[in-house]
Design an enzyme around this catalytic site. Structure first.
Site, mmCIF file in Angstrom:
data_model
loop_
_atom_site.group_PDB
_atom_site.id
_atom_site.type_symbol
_atom_site.label_atom_id
_atom_site.label_comp_id
_atom_site.label_asym_id
_atom_site.label_seq_id
_atom_site.Cartn_x
_atom_site.Cartn_y
_atom_site.Cartn_z
ATOM 1 C CE LYS A 53 57.798 -34.199 -55.387
ATOM 2 N NZ LYS A 53 57.121 -32.910 -55.889
ATOM 3 C CB CYS A 113 55.504 -23.207 -42.003
ATOM 4 S SG CYS A 113 57.299 -23.350 -41.585
ATOM 5 C CD GLU A 117 49.780 -24.616 -42.423
ATOM 6 O OE1 GLU A 117 49.446 -25.691 -43.059
ATOM 7 O OE2 GLU A 117 50.735 -24.168 -41.907
HETATM 8 P P1 NAD Z 1 52.188 -30.686 -49.415
HETATM 9 O O1 NAD Z 1 52.283 -31.589 -48.457
HETATM 10 O O2 NAD Z 1 51.083 -30.625 -50.570
HETATM 11 O O3 NAD Z 1 53.582 -31.004 -50.309
HETATM 12 C C1 NAD Z 1 54.854 -30.974 -50.074
HETATM 13 C C2 NAD Z 1 55.617 -31.917 -50.831
HETATM 14 O O4 NAD Z 1 55.207 -33.088 -50.882
HETATM 15 C C3 NAD Z 1 55.785 -31.508 -52.485
HETATM 16 O O5 NAD Z 1 56.846 -31.811 -52.922
HETATM 17 C C4 NAD Z 1 54.667 -32.682 -52.925
HETATM 18 O O6 NAD Z 1 54.995 -32.845 -54.331
HETATM 19 C C5 NAD Z 1 55.065 -33.656 -52.263
HETATM 20 N N1 NAD Z 1 54.065 -34.792 -51.872
HETATM 21 C C6 NAD Z 1 52.404 -34.678 -52.146
HETATM 22 N N2 NAD Z 1 52.088 -35.645 -52.148
HETATM 23 C C7 NAD Z 1 52.937 -36.559 -51.842
HETATM 24 C C8 NAD Z 1 52.731 -37.917 -51.540
HETATM 25 N N3 NAD Z 1 51.604 -38.576 -51.699
HETATM 26 N N4 NAD Z 1 54.031 -38.655 -51.559
HETATM 27 C C9 NAD Z 1 55.293 -37.957 -51.450
HETATM 28 N N5 NAD Z 1 55.344 -36.846 -51.605
HETATM 29 C C10 NAD Z 1 54.138 -36.044 -51.902
HETATM 30 O O7 NAD Z 1 52.438 -29.062 -48.848
HETATM 31 P P2 NAD Z 1 52.284 -27.766 -49.690
HETATM 32 O O8 NAD Z 1 51.332 -27.252 -50.034
HETATM 33 O O9 NAD Z 1 53.571 -27.946 -50.809
HETATM 34 O O10 NAD Z 1 53.305 -26.862 -48.569
HETATM 35 C C11 NAD Z 1 52.463 -26.296 -47.567
HETATM 36 C C12 NAD Z 1 52.647 -26.856 -46.396
HETATM 37 O O11 NAD Z 1 54.026 -27.090 -46.114
HETATM 38 C C13 NAD Z 1 52.070 -25.943 -45.187
HETATM 39 O O12 NAD Z 1 51.373 -26.997 -44.240
HETATM 40 C C14 NAD Z 1 53.267 -25.544 -44.506
HETATM 41 O O13 NAD Z 1 52.977 -25.190 -42.907
HETATM 42 C C15 NAD Z 1 54.251 -26.613 -44.693
HETATM 43 N N6 NAD Z 1 55.532 -25.980 -44.192
HETATM 44 C C16 NAD Z 1 56.155 -26.685 -43.224
HETATM 45 C C17 NAD Z 1 57.413 -26.046 -42.797
HETATM 46 C C18 NAD Z 1 58.036 -26.645 -41.500
HETATM 47 O O14 NAD Z 1 59.531 -26.277 -41.656
HETATM 48 N N7 NAD Z 1 57.580 -26.910 -40.524
HETATM 49 C C19 NAD Z 1 58.085 -25.301 -43.820
HETATM 50 C C20 NAD Z 1 57.484 -24.852 -44.761
HETATM 51 C C21 NAD Z 1 56.214 -25.240 -45.166
#
Ligand code: NAD
Length: 487
Positions: free
Chosen positions: A181, A289, A386
């Site tokens: 996804k 991140c 964050e």
């Molecule tokens: P997000 O949690 O909003 O979305 C991430 C993914 O989850 C997207 O594909 C989104 O469509 C999906 N999603 C959203 N709601 C959902 C639900 N209810 N059920 C299933 N899937 C759902 O995050 P974002 O804003 O896209 O990304 C930024 C975040 O990601 C930051 O907090 C960052 O630190 C983190 N991040 C972490 C790493 C790591 O390796 N630790 C790497 C990159 C980003």
């Protein structure tokens, strides 16, 4: 612009799902825009329960044959997939940059080549997991890494191809079939990945892509009753929702989440190198991140070090991420821009002082100035939460005990960076800071064989090397009584 296929930066990209080896369109669509100039890029199929059902069924059907190939049978196909990514470095880089605003040069030279390695490394590593035995007095324990089944892989927009392949590699190498996804704010390179997989000979149903909004397509996938693994990278808030769904069906979930990582600079450090690395935290507009966003500086070098950082930051060009000189591109989306701006406004009203930045940059609607806040108290939002933008905090410390306590004073534990020339000091601080990764006198070095993940609210589980296979496999012990077979 029409549904089906669109031309992005000279590259043809499908706007539809990829299920059971075919492109599948949804009537509902969502608009994907470029953060660079707000241009409309594509109307993407917006999946929900029906598409999730279709993709999981396809993955379930394809599972037995893919699992039966074994690591040796899968490796040549995965090697071709990795080669296919390498052959399209230019295309994937150009599309990723237009779609999420990340630096083109970084994508060409590091990110996309690394995405290929994410596949080939795990294909080779799977071959080494065979024949693992543990001897004990009465039995020989044969450790089997059995494929788990259907894995759902969900990733964020800041590095979609890199983060997706980091899951695709071990999940497929371990013998699972997958449903990806992609993030709705940057869905395009995952679509290209499906084309590359098809060309590489990945059988129909083994790799599926369901596009859509997280609350619809993502939620339908994680709540699906017939999946065996969920691997999620994204925000801590979303992880709580997905974790709740995973708990209902007892589906193992790995999560790599947000961070508020400390960046510690000791007086004995190579201050020039440390200052350059601090400035580097603004790369990709801080939408990283692992960024070290809390700069903690030993008090006696504060003035000298601040001067060096100021100088290094003055060379960080803000602008179009397609230009080779640019270091800081746009924020991903107007909603995210508002979120970042909100943090900055509240930091000011809480009494923190912006030493530089703090406002929109004149490069365009979604560009934000590299920003540094001094004087934030530990319990203030800007020190605790964050931001995921080009916003750092600056605090000083007097001794190691103090910096360890302050480094550990948030709910996160993703990473930490430490600059010092004293080895004993480095090891003492590194051992006491809570984090999945601590970099000493370096930053963002990620070895595929090493464990990666977050502590506390930054995640559950570790991936990388054998740790990935621990998650993507059903590990079985076949304990055979010694001398119990007829020969
Ligand atoms: P997000 O949690 O909003 O979305 C991430 C993914 O989850 C997207 O594909 C989104 O469509 C999906 N999603 C959203 N709601 C959902 C639900 N209810 N059920 C299933 N899937 C759902 O995050 P974002 O804003 O896209 O990304 C930024 C975040 O990601 C930051 O907090 C960052 O630190 C983190 N991040 C972490 C790493 C790591 O390796 N630790 C790497 C990159 C980003």
């Amino acid at each position: 612009m029409s549904a089906g296929r669109v031309n992005i930066a000279g590259v043809e990209v499908s706007t539809d799902h990829y299920i059971d080896g075919c492109r599948v369109a949804s009537k509902e669509r969502f608009l994907d825009r470029s953060p660079i100039d707000g241009a409309a890029l594509a109307e993407i199929s917006a999946g929900a329960a029906a598409e999730a059902d279709q993709a999981v069924a396809a993955a379930r059907k394809a599972f037995p044959a893919w699992a039966a190939l074994g690591p040796e049978g899968r490796a040549p196909i995965l090697r071709r997939l990795a080669e296919g990514i390498k052959e399209r470095v230019a295309d994937l880089s150009a599309v990723e940059t237009v779609d999420n605003g990340s630096l083109l040069s970084g994508n060409q030279h590091r990110v996309v080549p690394r995405a290929a390695l994410n596949i080939s490394y795990f294909a080779e590593h799977a071959l080494t997991l065979r024949g693992h035995t543990i001897d004990s007095p009465e039995v020989v324990n044969h450790v089997h890494y059995d494929p788990a089944g259907v894995a759902v892989l969900i990733t964020p927009w800041n590095a979609p191809l890199m983060l997706t392949t980091w899951k695709v590699g071990p999940a497929l190498a371990a013998g699972n079939t997958i449903v990806i996804k992609p993030p709705e704010w940057a869905p395009l390179t995952c679509s290209l990945l499906a084309d590359i997989a098809e060309k590489a000979g990945v059988p129909a149903g083994v790799l599926n892509v369901v596009q859509g909004i997280g609350e619809d397509a993502g939620a339908a996938l994680v709540e699906h009753g017939d999946i065996d693994r969920i691997s999620f990278t994204g925000s801590t808030g979303t992880a709580k929702l997905i974790g709740t769904a995973a708990a209902r069906s007892i589906t193992p979930m790995s999560s790599e989440l947000g961070g508020k990582s400390p960046f510690i600079v000791c007086a004995d450090a190579d201050l020039k190198a440390a200052a350059q690395t601090v400035a580097g935290q603004y790369i990709n507009a801080g939408q990283v991140c692992l960024a070290g966003t809390r700069i903690l500086v030993e008090e006696k070098i504060e003035a000298e070090f601040l001067g060096l950082v100021r100088e290094a930051v003055s060379h960080m060009v803000v602008g179009d991420p397609r230009d080779a000189a640019t270091r800081v591109g746009p924020l991903i989306h107007p909603e995210h821009f508002e979120r970042v701006q909100g943090f900055v406004e509240r930091a000011r009203s809480d009494g923190a002082e912006a030493l530089w930045g703090g406002a929109r940059h004149n490069q365009g609607d979604l560009f934000f100035q590299p920003t540094l806040f001094a004087g934030a108290k530990i319990d203030q939002e800007i020190f605790q939460s964050e931001v995921f933008g080009p916003v750092l905090t600056w605090n000083t410390f007097k001794n190691d005990d103090e910096v360890i306590a302050v480094a550990n004073a948030t709910k996160y534990g993703l990473a930490g960076t430490l600059f010092t020339s004293d080895e004993a000091r480095a090891m003492r601080i590194a051992s006491q800071v809570v984090a999945g990764t601590i970099w000493v006198n370096c930053f963002f070095v990620r070895e595929l064989a090493a464990p990666f993940g977050g502590s506390r609210a930054s995640g559950i589980g570790r991936e990388g090397g054998t740790w990935s296979f621990d998650f993507y496999s059903d590990i079985k012990n076949v304990a055979v009584r010694k001398g119990s077979f007829k020969h």
